[in-house]
Scaffold this motif. Structure first.
Motif, short mmCIF file in Angstrom:
data_model
loop_
_atom_site.label_atom_id
_atom_site.label_comp_id
_atom_site.label_asym_id
_atom_site.label_seq_id
_atom_site.Cartn_x
_atom_site.Cartn_y
_atom_site.Cartn_z
N VAL A 165 1.04 -1.05 -0.08
CA VAL A 165 0.28 -0.18 -0.03
C VAL A 165 0.79 1.41 -0.01
O VAL A 165 0.67 2.06 0.21
CB VAL A 165 -1.37 -0.41 0.62
N LEU A 166 2.37 1.16 0.38
CA LEU A 166 2.48 2.22 0.37
C LEU A 166 3.36 3.05 -1.21
O LEU A 166 3.29 4.25 -1.06
CB LEU A 166 4.93 1.75 1.04
N VAL A 167 3.75 1.60 -1.76
CA VAL A 167 3.21 2.46 -3.80
C VAL A 167 2.24 2.57 -4.24
O VAL A 167 2.58 3.82 -4.41
CB VAL A 167 4.22 0.95 -4.12
N HIS A 217 0.77 7.05 -5.55
CA HIS A 217 0.39 7.16 -6.77
C HIS A 217 -0.89 7.70 -6.34
O HIS A 217 -1.76 8.30 -7.20
CB HIS A 217 -0.01 6.05 -7.70
N GLY A 218 -1.25 8.20 -4.76
CA GLY A 218 -2.75 8.57 -4.81
C GLY A 218 -3.98 7.60 -4.45
O GLY A 218 -4.99 7.97 -4.84
N LEU A 219 -3.60 6.75 -4.46
CA LEU A 219 -4.90 5.62 -4.53
C LEU A 219 -4.62 4.48 -2.92
O LEU A 219 -3.48 4.05 -2.77
CB LEU A 219 -3.69 4.11 -5.87
N GLY A 220 -5.70 4.36 -3.12
CA GLY A 220 -5.85 3.32 -1.94
C GLY A 220 -5.68 1.72 -2.81
O GLY A 220 -5.58 1.75 -3.78
N GLU A 221 -5.73 0.96 -1.24
CA GLU A 221 -5.71 -0.45 -2.38
C GLU A 221 -7.04 -1.20 -3.08
O GLU A 221 -6.50 -1.37 -4.42
CB GLU A 221 -5.33 -1.88 -1.41
N ARG A 223 -15.94 2.68 -4.94
CA ARG A 223 -14.14 2.71 -5.43
C ARG A 223 -14.41 3.80 -6.65
O ARG A 223 -14.01 4.74 -7.07
CB ARG A 223 -13.93 1.51 -5.59
N ILE A 224 -15.69 2.72 -7.05
CA ILE A 224 -15.73 3.81 -8.75
C ILE A 224 -15.71 5.12 -8.72
O ILE A 224 -16.19 5.90 -9.43
CB ILE A 224 -17.22 2.77 -9.55
N ASP A 225 -17.10 5.56 -7.68
CA ASP A 225 -17.14 7.40 -7.94
C ASP A 225 -15.96 7.92 -7.38
O ASP A 225 -15.77 8.41 -7.67
CB ASP A 225 -18.06 6.76 -6.39
N ARG A 226 -14.64 7.62 -6.48
CA ARG A 226 -14.15 7.86 -6.59
C ARG A 226 -12.50 8.26 -7.40
O ARG A 226 -12.31 9.18 -7.70
CB ARG A 226 -12.96 7.15 -4.86
N LEU A 227 -12.50 7.08 -8.49
CA LEU A 227 -12.30 7.10 -9.63
C LEU A 227 -12.96 8.04 -10.21
O LEU A 227 -11.67 8.60 -10.79
CB LEU A 227 -11.94 5.36 -9.90
N GLU A 228 -14.38 8.24 -10.61
CA GLU A 228 -14.72 8.82 -11.43
C GLU A 228 -14.87 9.98 -11.13
O GLU A 228 -13.78 11.52 -11.56
CB GLU A 228 -16.05 8.86 -11.31
N ARG A 229 -14.45 10.99 -9.45
CA ARG A 229 -14.70 12.14 -8.97
C ARG A 229 -12.99 12.54 -9.86
O ARG A 229 -12.70 13.43 -9.55
CB ARG A 229 -14.52 12.06 -7.92
N ALA A 230 -12.16 11.60 -9.05
CA ALA A 230 -10.82 11.86 -9.32
C ALA A 230 -10.57 11.80 -10.72
O ALA A 230 -8.78 12.52 -12.09
CB ALA A 230 -9.19 10.51 -9.16
#
Length: 171
Positions: A47-49, A53-57, A94-101
């Protein structure tokens, strides 16, 4: 050649249980306990990596599932849930967060107007390509703590055990 290491936390816990409950066989803790601790430690390292990149698992997992789909890098949410082993409710978040980004888009399915399709955007694809490259480099670093022969043996054993524990799927 077997390394002689000092007793680890699991060995100390087993010794305590052997003292307190000599009537029980605590040898399974030697494998299960260490696998559990190892999984926790590996997750911490992985999860450090993702975080760099600004991502969660979870977001990393969704972007990987879309990228693995190949051109045009899209899947239905239910299909994404199956490819990431999470519930559809968790997938929606998850999709909501990715879409907002700006990393994915959603559109109606051409086949079923009630259905949706999730697709990687260009920034999403660029991000996951870099994040996955860094992820593989990190996994190589972690696996290189073993010799090639040890890694091969471990993979074979884990494959066998997992195959006996969970039924095979088409995914």
């Amino acid at each position: 050649m077997e390394d002689r290491l000092p007793p680890d936390r699991v060995a100390r816990i087993q010794a305590d249980w052997r003292r307190e409950r000599p009537d029980l066989d605590v040898t399974p803790q030697g494998v299960i306990g260490r696998l559990h601790r190892l999984a926790d430690r590996l997750t911490e390292e992985l999860v450090l990596v993702y975080g760099r990149h600004g991502l969660g698992e979870g977001e990393f997992d969704v972007l990987c599932a879309l990228r693995r789909a190949g051109e045009p890098y899209e899947r239905a949410p239910g299909e994404l849930a199956a490819h990431t082993m999470v519930t559809t409710g968790a997938m929606t978040k998850r999709i909501d967060r990715l879409e907002r980004a700006g990393l994915v888009t959603r559109r109606r399915s051409a086949d079923d107007q009630r259905g949706r399709i999730v697709a990687l955007t260009r920034p999403g694809r660029e991000l996951i390509d870099q994040a996955f490259t860094d992820h593989m480099r990190n996994e190589r670093r972690l696996l290189d703590l073993l010799t090639p022969a040890e890694a091969e043996t471990l993979e074979r054993l884990l494959t066998t055990w997992l195959g006996r524990l969970e039924p095979p799927t088409g995914n």
